[in-house]
Scaffold this active site. Structure first.
Site, short mmCIF file in Angstrom:
data_model
loop_
_atom_site.label_atom_id
_atom_site.label_comp_id
_atom_site.label_asym_id
_atom_site.label_seq_id
_atom_site.Cartn_x
_atom_site.Cartn_y
_atom_site.Cartn_z
N GLU A 144 0.83 -1.22 0.00
CA GLU A 144 0.00 0.00 0.00
C GLU A 144 0.85 1.26 0.00
O GLU A 144 2.07 1.21 0.21
CB GLU A 144 -0.94 -0.01 1.20
CG GLU A 144 -0.19 0.00 2.53
CD GLU A 144 -0.96 0.74 3.61
OE1 GLU A 144 -1.33 1.90 3.38
OE2 GLU A 144 -1.16 0.16 4.69
N LYS A 181 -4.02 -1.88 14.63
CA LYS A 181 -3.21 -0.94 15.41
C LYS A 181 -3.78 -0.81 16.83
O LYS A 181 -4.98 -0.70 17.00
CB LYS A 181 -3.17 0.42 14.72
CG LYS A 181 -2.49 0.35 13.37
CD LYS A 181 -2.34 1.74 12.77
CE LYS A 181 -2.14 1.66 11.28
NZ LYS A 181 -3.40 1.43 10.55
N1 PSU Z 1 -0.18 0.38 8.51
C1 PSU Z 1 0.84 1.16 8.95
N2 PSU Z 1 0.70 2.52 8.81
C2 PSU Z 1 -0.42 3.09 8.23
C3 PSU Z 1 -1.47 2.24 7.77
C4 PSU Z 1 -1.30 0.90 7.93
O1 PSU Z 1 1.84 0.67 9.47
O2 PSU Z 1 -0.50 4.32 8.11
C5 PSU Z 1 -2.71 2.87 7.12
C6 PSU Z 1 -3.39 1.88 6.17
O3 PSU Z 1 -3.46 2.48 4.90
C7 PSU Z 1 -4.78 1.67 6.76
C8 PSU Z 1 -5.01 3.03 7.36
O4 PSU Z 1 -5.74 1.29 5.80
O5 PSU Z 1 -3.76 3.25 8.02
C9 PSU Z 1 -6.21 3.05 8.28
O6 PSU Z 1 -6.85 4.29 8.17
P1 PSU Z 1 -8.34 4.50 8.74
O7 PSU Z 1 -8.24 4.15 10.19
O8 PSU Z 1 -8.65 5.95 8.48
O9 PSU Z 1 -9.24 3.59 7.97
#
Ligand code: PSU
Ligand code: MN
Length: 306
Positions: A28, A162
């Site tokens: 990604e 996370k």
């Molecule tokens: N994993 C990481 N760092 C990130 C992400 C994932 O180590 O920044 C990103 C991914 O793109 C994931 C996003 O889809 O964080 C989640 O964002 P949200 O909570 O707004 O859906």
């Protein structure tokens, strides 16, 4: 599949590998533009691609460049993306906007899954997926990553959700959506910076071939959606839970005080944690993404063998 193939620019190396049935791993780009600071973001993006190659697979970093969905980025494009500040963060909802408006955008887990599936890529490595945010009762903030895992057939290799999230609710949401959540060589659900969340991993598998078998069985059963592999961060890079939890509480309080909402929440929290841990959370993030890329290459290899 959402992205029509005519909107996709698949890099020749990636297209060749796919045509020949050789292993490919999607990567990604939100982690590059919104997840890590310059220049660690570019160094990490390059290092992760190298890990995929070392594992015998072709890396395909996915992003939208001037409205075109690019599957596989050359180094100059990767570097330019990593340095830009006006790149959109694209999830399912924003992908058609960026394509129609000719914008640059970085794909989240959800959008990367959509583009990977459209290109025919079945395995994707990231850091941590989005999930149910703490305080969901008030905000209704649930990442679109969870809906995508329910509907799009890509295996996502992560280090868990996370730990800034509400992990018990994230697990429940995944179960409701029929997403197999597999602890890789662990009975505990990993929590991104830490190896254990204190929650049980719903399923466990101990090698890439077994994961490939599960992916194949899911497809044979005509079950929609993805598979989530939760791979704990290597021990030497882990931040103990008690330690990171205190910083997470601080970052969450700051987000609330500053009324950070919607797409800005996750980037804000990750950025604050890098500052609060004096860079240690970033080193851990880099280590876990590389670790996930290595496992994803193995899984893609095992799938290609079948
Ligand atoms: N994993 C990481 N760092 C990130 C992400 C994932 O180590 O920044 C990103 C991914 O793109 C994931 C996003 O889809 O964080 C989640 O964002 P949200 O909570 O707004 O859906
Ligand atoms: Mn959200």
């Amino acid at each position: 599949m959402t992205a029509h193939p005519s909107f996709l620019d698949i890099a020749p190396e990636v297209a060749d590998a796919l045509a020949a049935g050789r292993p490919v791993v999607a990567l990604e780009s939100t982690i590059i533009t919104h997840g890590m600071p310059w220049p660690a973001n570019l160094e990490t993006a390059r290092a992760v691609e190298a890990v995929v190659r070392a594992g015998g697979a072709v890396p395909a970093t996915i992003a939208v460049i001037a409205g075109r969905i690019r599957v596989g980025l050359d180094d100059a494009t990767l570097e330019a993306l990593a340095q830009k500040s006006d790149v959109m963060k694209l999830s399912r909802a924003d992908l058609p906007f960026a394509v129609a408006a000719g914008r640059d955008g970085a794909t989240t887990v959800a959008a990367t899954m959509i583009c990977a599936a459209a290109a025919g890529i079945r395995v994707f490595a990231t850091g941590g997926i989005g999930g149910v945010h703490r305080g969901v009762e008030e905000t209704m903030d649930v990442s679109a990553d969870l809906e995508e895992l329910a509907r799009t057939p890509v295996c996502v290799v992560c280090a868990g959700a996370k730990a800034i999230l509400d992990l018990p609710r994230t697990l429940e949401a995944l179960e409701t959506r029929g997403v197999p959540v597999i602890g890789y060589r662990t009975d505990d659900l990993p929590a991104f910076w830490s190896r254990s969340s204190g929650l049980a991993a719903p399923l466990r598998l101990d090698d890439a071939a077994a994961i490939a078998s599960l992916i194949a069985a899911k497809r044979d059963l005509s079950l929609d959606g993805g598979v989530l592999v939760a791979n704990p961060v290597p021990e030497e890079a882990e931040i103990p839970r008690a330690e990171i939890d205190a910083h997470i509480a601080t970052a969450l309080a700051e987000a609330r005080a500053e009324r950070v909402s919607a797409k800005a929440v996750t980037p804000f929290l990750l950025g604050r944690l890098v500052a609060l841990t004096h860079g240690r959370s970033l080193a851990t993030n880099v280590a876990l993404v590389k670790n996930n890329a290595a496992l994803a290459a193995e899984i893609a290899g095992a799938l290609a063998q079948r």
